[in-house]
Write a protein that holds these residues in place. Structure first.
Motif, short mmCIF file in Angstrom:
data_model
loop_
_atom_site.label_atom_id
_atom_site.label_comp_id
_atom_site.label_asym_id
_atom_site.label_seq_id
_atom_site.Cartn_x
_atom_site.Cartn_y
_atom_site.Cartn_z
N ILE A 1 0.85 -1.19 0.00
CA ILE A 1 0.00 0.00 0.00
C ILE A 1 0.88 1.24 0.00
O ILE A 1 2.05 1.19 0.40
N ASN B 1 -0.10 7.09 -4.94
CA ASN B 1 0.20 6.92 -6.37
C ASN B 1 1.67 7.25 -6.61
O ASN B 1 2.20 8.19 -6.03
N GLU C 1 -4.08 -4.57 -8.10
CA GLU C 1 -5.44 -4.06 -7.91
C GLU C 1 -6.51 -5.07 -8.31
O GLU C 1 -7.34 -4.76 -9.18
N SER D 1 -10.23 -3.66 -8.21
CA SER D 1 -10.53 -2.30 -8.67
C SER D 1 -11.81 -2.20 -9.48
O SER D 1 -12.50 -1.20 -9.45
N HIS E 1 -5.45 -0.40 -3.27
CA HIS E 1 -5.64 1.00 -2.91
C HIS E 1 -6.59 1.12 -1.73
O HIS E 1 -6.49 2.03 -0.93
N TYR F 1 0.33 8.98 3.32
CA TYR F 1 -0.58 9.63 2.36
C TYR F 1 -0.71 11.14 2.59
O TYR F 1 -1.30 11.83 1.78
#
Lengths: 350, 252
Positions: free
Chosen positions: B33, B36, B151, B154, B184, B223
């Motif tokens: 994790i 981007n 992913e 997703s 994500h 993040y």
């Protein structure tokens, strides 16, 4: 029912659907081939054509028309169509672009330039060749040169589709410019010859060319069929194909080498016959999907089908004359293409 | 198992991954994790051998190598039947004529994801979630010992995401797969993964079990957001993002 049996029966039903489509294409090609043999400026009755084929023509003229004109033209049409259809299918998957065709790679442009050089300049050759053979030889050699250039340029960056398309475009523009230069220098008579050559025509068919093209196809088709699972994997996207072990870069270059050979031979013998290499793969894909074990032979058959249809139309539209087929392929191909597009968009909205 | 030592990747002159150390054992799910551009997908691709890298990548026990399946994020929809797409998972063993063994492996994989009813359908007719399942079956048809999934949830709606997450957990544990994936959705990662690896700017910040990794401080560093971490009804932490932090604080 156990696992293997269930899987087997589902697989069989998928296969038989594809084989059926392939068989239908074969029948359609055979029918058009016979119709093509039966049409032409000399109004022969179907029975006369059949008799001549069987070796018992009513008179020598009929035998000559059927064996030296109609049959070679029909067979060459069949083979050129197959070469272009097959090449188109491979080029479209290899470049991941449904608008690509064998001509995208600039090979036809190069062949045109070679032919023009042979027509305009009277260069001494070590071989005693007739004017027509010289043209074919020059067209073929420049096409091979273009192929070598294309493969060398594409190989530099590991055979990525963008690189191949750009290299093809560069080659196309290069030879178009060179062709224009030769045309500018040509006498009016030579210019007319060049233009006629560029139209694309089956009128120059003879058995020598047929044997050569048939031999090229019988080497290239099995070689490409051997790649068919890896080509199908390319349809899943570059990354996935690479992870599955398809080795996309090497695959592209190998497939392109075969396709370029086929295109070079077809263009050298019949001039630039457009549209077949673009449309035939779409027709084949609509019929059998993207399993390349079925798509490649189907695209070849669809190419033959389109070319024979154009050949018949060329004779039917202007009775008594042999219109260059290159003019007609687009006219015959456009309705096919529109039909496919409309059918797909109707299905989407319906 | 997958063992990565001192792995670095440079793309177009830029260092994308820096001395990564990572291990995934058989039957374990490890989730990458991070924001981007942290290098999560590149790490998967490096392990799959799709990008050049420095350092060591060992696959299988004692690095003897093992069968690997990699599932990229994009879900191409070619005009191939579902069964053909699953068969392509066995590309390295397929002959021109498909054998009974290949068919059986493909069918078993399709059954494992519960999609055998789709076998004859064309990929282009399927929904995103169905394609996801088919590509998962393709990966299983390779009979892999290690799987790399970019992913995998997703394209899925809530219900399908839950179903696929449960399916993946079950398959990984039943078949003793070493599973490295990019996620994500932190809440999905908390429920699915045995271990989380926090990746930022090509470096590993920390790794460990979800409950110890998903802390407000870590999320702020990773993040640049302020987030509340709540206790979920099934014991897994639940992340509630609140607001972005000031840039200076995030960088600290």
């Amino acid at each position: 029912m156990n696992l293997a049996a269930t899987a087997g029966s589902v697989w069989q039903s998928l296969l038989s659907r594809r084989l059926l489509a392939l068989a239908a294409l074969m029948v359609a090609v055979a029918v058009l081939f016979v119709i093509d043999l039966g049409t032409g400026p000399a109004r022969l009755a179907p029975a006369e054509v059949l008799l001549a084929l069987a070796g018992s023509a009513p008179d020598p003229t009929t035998a000559a028309i059927v064996w030296s004109i109609r049959l070679p033209m029909a067979v060459l049409g069949l083979l050129v169509g197959a070469a272009l259809g097959l090449s188109g299918a491979v080029v479209q998957i290899v470049l991941a672009n449904p608008l690509a065709s064998p001509y995208t790679l600039g090979i036809a442009g190069a062949a045109g330039f070679g032919a023009a050089v042979a027509i305009v300049f009277d260069m001494p050759l070590p071989l005693p060749l007739s004017g027509e053979l010289r043209t074919v030889l020059f067209a073929f050699l420049t096409a091979v040169l273009a192929v070598a250039l294309l493969l060398a340029l594409s190989g530099l960056r590991g055979g990525r589709p963008e690189t191949i398309v750009l290299a093809g475009l560069a080659i196309l523009f290069l030879f178009q410019a060179l062709l224009a230069l030769v045309q500018y220098l040509a006498t009016p008579e030579a210019l007319a010859q060049i233009v006629f050559w560029l139209f694309g025509s089956l009128a120059r068919a003879d058995w020598g060319k047929i044997v050569f093209l048939a031999a090229s196809l019988s080497v290239a088709l099995p070689a490409l069929m051997r790649l068919s699972w890896r080509l199908s994997a390319l349809a899943l996207g570059e990354e996935r194909a690479a992870a599955l072990g398809a080795r996309p870069g090497a695959l592209r270059l190998e497939a392109l080498a075969w396709v370029s050979l086929l295109t070079a031979v077809a263009v050298a013998f019949a001039g630039t016959i457009g549209f077949v290499g673009l449309v035939a793969p779409h027709l084949a894909r609509a019929l059998v999907g993207e399993d390349h074990r079925f798509l490649l032979p189907s695209a070849a058959l669809a190419g033959s089908l389109l070319l024979l249809a154009a050949s018949i139309a060329a004779r039917a539209l202007v009775p008594g004359s042999l219109l260059p087929i290159g003019i007609l392929t687009a006219l015959v191909g456009v309705p096919f293409l529109l039909g496919l597009v409309l059918r797909r968009s109707l299905r989407r909205t319906g | 198992m997958i063992r990565v030592q001192e792995l670095s990747v440079t793309l177009a002159g830029r260092r994308v991954l820096e001395r990564i150390e990572l291990e995934v054992t058989a039957g374990e799910i490890v989730a990458l994790i991070g924001p981007n551009g942290a290098g999560k997908s590149t790490l998967l691709r490096a392990v799959a051998g799709l990008v050049a890298s420095e350092g060591r990548i060992q696959l299988g026990i004692d690095g003897r190598g093992c069968r690997l399946a990699y599932m990229p994020q994009d879900l191409a929809a070619p005009r191939l039947s579902v069964l053909e797409v699953v068969l392509l998972g066995r590309l390295d063993r397929l002959g021109f004529k498909v054998t009974g063994g290949d068919l059986e492996a493909a069918w078993e994989a399709l059954t494992a994801v519960g999609q055998e009813a789709l076998a004859r359908r064309t990929m282009a007719e399927l929904s995103g979630g169905q394609r996801q399942m088919v590509y998962l079956a393709q990966a299983l048809a390779r009979r892999p010992e290690a799987v790399l999934l970019d992913e995998p949830l997703s394209a899925l709606d809530l219900r399908h995401a839950l179903e696929v997450a449960d399916l993946l957990r079950r398959l990984v544990h039943e078949r003793r797969l070493a599973c490295l994936l990019v996620l994500h959705d932190l809440n999905a990662a908390a429920r699915m993964a045995d271990r989380l690896v926090l990746l930022r700017d090509g470096r590993i910040l920390a790794q460990g079990p979800p409950a110890s990794m998903l802390r407000p401080q870590n999320l702020a560093t990773l993040y640049g957001v302020e987030a509340a971490v709540l206790d979920g009804p099934d014991g897994a932490p639940v992340i509630l993002p609140l607001r972005p932090l000031e840039v200076g604080l995030a960088a600290a």
